[in-house]
Design an enzyme around this catalytic site. Structure first.
Site, PDB file in Angstrom:
ATOM      1  N   ASP A  66       0.825  -1.212   0.000  1.00 52.99           N
ATOM      2  CA  ASP A  66       0.000   0.000   0.000  1.00 52.99           C
ATOM      3  C   ASP A  66       0.859   1.261   0.000  1.00 52.99           C
ATOM      4  OD1 ASP A  66      -2.307  -1.399   0.021  1.00 52.99           O
ATOM      5  OD2 ASP A  66      -2.721  -1.138   2.151  1.00 52.99           O
ATOM      6  N   LYS A  93      -2.835   4.459  -3.860  1.00 56.09           N
ATOM      7  CA  LYS A  93      -3.227   5.614  -4.673  1.00 56.09           C
ATOM      8  C   LYS A  93      -1.947   6.327  -5.082  1.00 56.09           C
ATOM      9  CE  LYS A  93      -7.002   7.592  -3.140  1.00 56.09           C
ATOM     10  NZ  LYS A  93      -7.916   8.411  -2.370  1.00 56.09           N
ATOM     11  N   MET A 104      -6.677   9.556  10.009  1.00 54.16           N
ATOM     12  CA  MET A 104      -7.401  10.023   8.808  1.00 54.16           C
ATOM     13  C   MET A 104      -8.365  11.165   9.141  1.00 54.16           C
ATOM     14  SD  MET A 104      -8.220   6.343   7.019  1.00 54.16           S
ATOM     15  CE  MET A 104      -8.606   5.410   8.477  1.00 54.16           C
TER      16      MET A 104
HETATM   17  N1  SAH Z   1      -3.103   0.437   9.419  1.00 53.21           N
HETATM   18  C1  SAH Z   1      -2.514   1.758   9.664  1.00 53.21           C
HETATM   19  C2  SAH Z   1      -3.539   2.855   9.545  1.00 53.21           C
HETATM   20  C3  SAH Z   1      -4.124   3.014   8.170  1.00 53.21           C
HETATM   21  S1  SAH Z   1      -5.249   4.325   8.071  1.00 53.21           S
HETATM   22  C4  SAH Z   1      -1.860   1.758  11.044  1.00 53.21           C
HETATM   23  O1  SAH Z   1      -2.066   0.821  11.818  1.00 53.21           O
HETATM   24  O2  SAH Z   1      -1.119   2.685  11.336  1.00 53.21           O
HETATM   25  C5  SAH Z   1      -4.237   5.617   7.453  1.00 53.21           C
HETATM   26  C6  SAH Z   1      -4.001   6.655   8.511  1.00 53.21           C
HETATM   27  O3  SAH Z   1      -3.050   6.202   9.442  1.00 53.21           O
HETATM   28  C7  SAH Z   1      -3.426   7.952   7.994  1.00 53.21           C
HETATM   29  O4  SAH Z   1      -4.419   8.787   7.448  1.00 53.21           O
HETATM   30  C8  SAH Z   1      -2.853   8.535   9.262  1.00 53.21           C
HETATM   31  O5  SAH Z   1      -3.849   9.078  10.083  1.00 53.21           O
HETATM   32  C9  SAH Z   1      -2.316   7.290   9.936  1.00 53.21           C
HETATM   33  N2  SAH Z   1      -0.893   7.065   9.629  1.00 53.21           N
HETATM   34  C10 SAH Z   1      -0.351   5.969   9.096  1.00 53.21           C
HETATM   35  N3  SAH Z   1       0.994   6.090   8.997  1.00 53.21           N
HETATM   36  C11 SAH Z   1       1.291   7.315   9.497  1.00 53.21           C
HETATM   37  C12 SAH Z   1       2.491   8.038   9.692  1.00 53.21           C
HETATM   38  N4  SAH Z   1       3.681   7.527   9.347  1.00 53.21           N
HETATM   39  N5  SAH Z   1       2.404   9.265  10.233  1.00 53.21           N
HETATM   40  C13 SAH Z   1       1.239   9.797  10.600  1.00 53.21           C
HETATM   41  N6  SAH Z   1       0.070   9.162  10.452  1.00 53.21           N
HETATM   42  C14 SAH Z   1       0.092   7.935   9.907  1.00 53.21           C
END
Ligand code: SAH
Length: 265
Positions: free
Chosen positions: A50, A72, A186
């Site tokens: 992803d 995306k 998000m």
């Molecule tokens: N499965 C992922 C979350 C996916 S949803 C997890 O467990 O972290 C996607 C959201 O995760 C983004 O919009 C943001 O809010 C957060 N996110 C993921 N990686 C990030 C990062 N390196 N820094 C800040 N926010 C992050």
């Protein structure tokens, strides 16, 4: 790290052909990959990944393995969830070792459950490899304890938009009053209405908020603001997704616990 040393680690599984390993890559810093995730990267034939999976993590892939991007890119719409699932099942059906790699943890706002259900339904053997979710790893890098005994006895992970892209229909009044620390994923897009709902239910305008963009990556940026000011502050700072928003008194601990993960430029 040599593969010899790596192979000597106990109990790391062999990736059998025709299997799918659904793994989390953590929030970005490759140092936050689990040994299981690295073991998967070293054995996979094909990696379906992803947008949130950092390039640094992919460099650990076995040379010669194939990569398929499933996110995306460049304003183009991402492949639909059914398309990705179909593709993963198809690759496994060809007898390949398929690593389905997602940012953070696959089961935290990552549709990992949906993908695993599809694999189970199709009779494809699979393994789930948890990852460090951004809401935990990102807060650590920002110097914000996810729980702190004198501040919060609970922490609440919330998504800022639902399957239709709207603010989720949660009981925001209950969250405002009953969830001392909220970690919002998000949530940049709907931050104005989320902040308004929390304040309408009693969270004060000067309540501390931190916004952590690109957590654990070299381009990490952290903004400390308040519930009342956060929308304007995010816009003024030009903070880009991915970003986490932390709402709660725990944010104040940053004053003492903020640390530098990278040497000053
Ligand atoms: N499965 C992922 C979350 C996916 S949803 C997890 O467990 O972290 C996607 C959201 O995760 C983004 O919009 C943001 O809010 C957060 N996110 C993921 N990686 C990030 C990062 N390196 N820094 C800040 N926010 C992050």
């Amino acid at each position: 790290m040599t593969d010899l040393a790596f192979a000597a680690l106990p109990n790391l599984p062999i990736f059998e052909p025709g299997w799918v390993w659904l793994a989390g890559a953590g929030p970005g810093d490759p140092g936050l990959l689990t040994l299981h995730a690295v073991n998967a990267l070293r054995q996979a034939d094909v990696i379906v990944y992803d947008a949130l999976v950092s390039e640094d993590c992919l460099t650990l892939a076995r040379p010669g393995s194939q990569r398929e991007f499933a996110g995306k890119r460049g304003g183009k719409p991402s492949p639909s969830q059914p398309d990705i699932t179909r593709r993963v099942i198809e690759l496994a059906g060809q007898g390949l070792r398929v690593l389905r790699l997602k940012g953070g943890d696959p089961f935290v706002f990552g549709r990992g459950g949906e993908e695993a259900l599809a694999l189970a339904g199709a009779g494809i053997p699979f393994r789930i490899i948890p990852g460090v979710t951004a809401g935990i790893g990102g807060l650590a890098y920002a110097g914000i304890p996810v729980t702190h005994r004198t501040i919060n006895s609970s922490v609440t992970f919330v998504t800022g938009h639902d399957a239709n892209g709207e603010v989720p229909s949660l009981d925001w009044t209950a969250l405002s009053r009953g969830a001392p620390v909220l970690v919002l994923y998000m949530a940049i897009k709907h931050l104005d209405s989320i902040a308004a709902r929390l304040m309408a239910a009693g969270r004060p305008a000067d309540h501390p908020v931190a916004v952590i963009s690109h957590a654990t990556m070299p381009q990490q940026r952290i903004l400390e603001t308040t519930l009342g000011d956060c929308v304007a502050a995010v816009a003024a700072a030009g903070l880009e997704p991915p970003a986490l928003i932390v709402v709660g008194e725990a944010v104040r601990l940053r004053a003492q616990l903020g640390w530098a993960a990278w040497p000053a430029a």
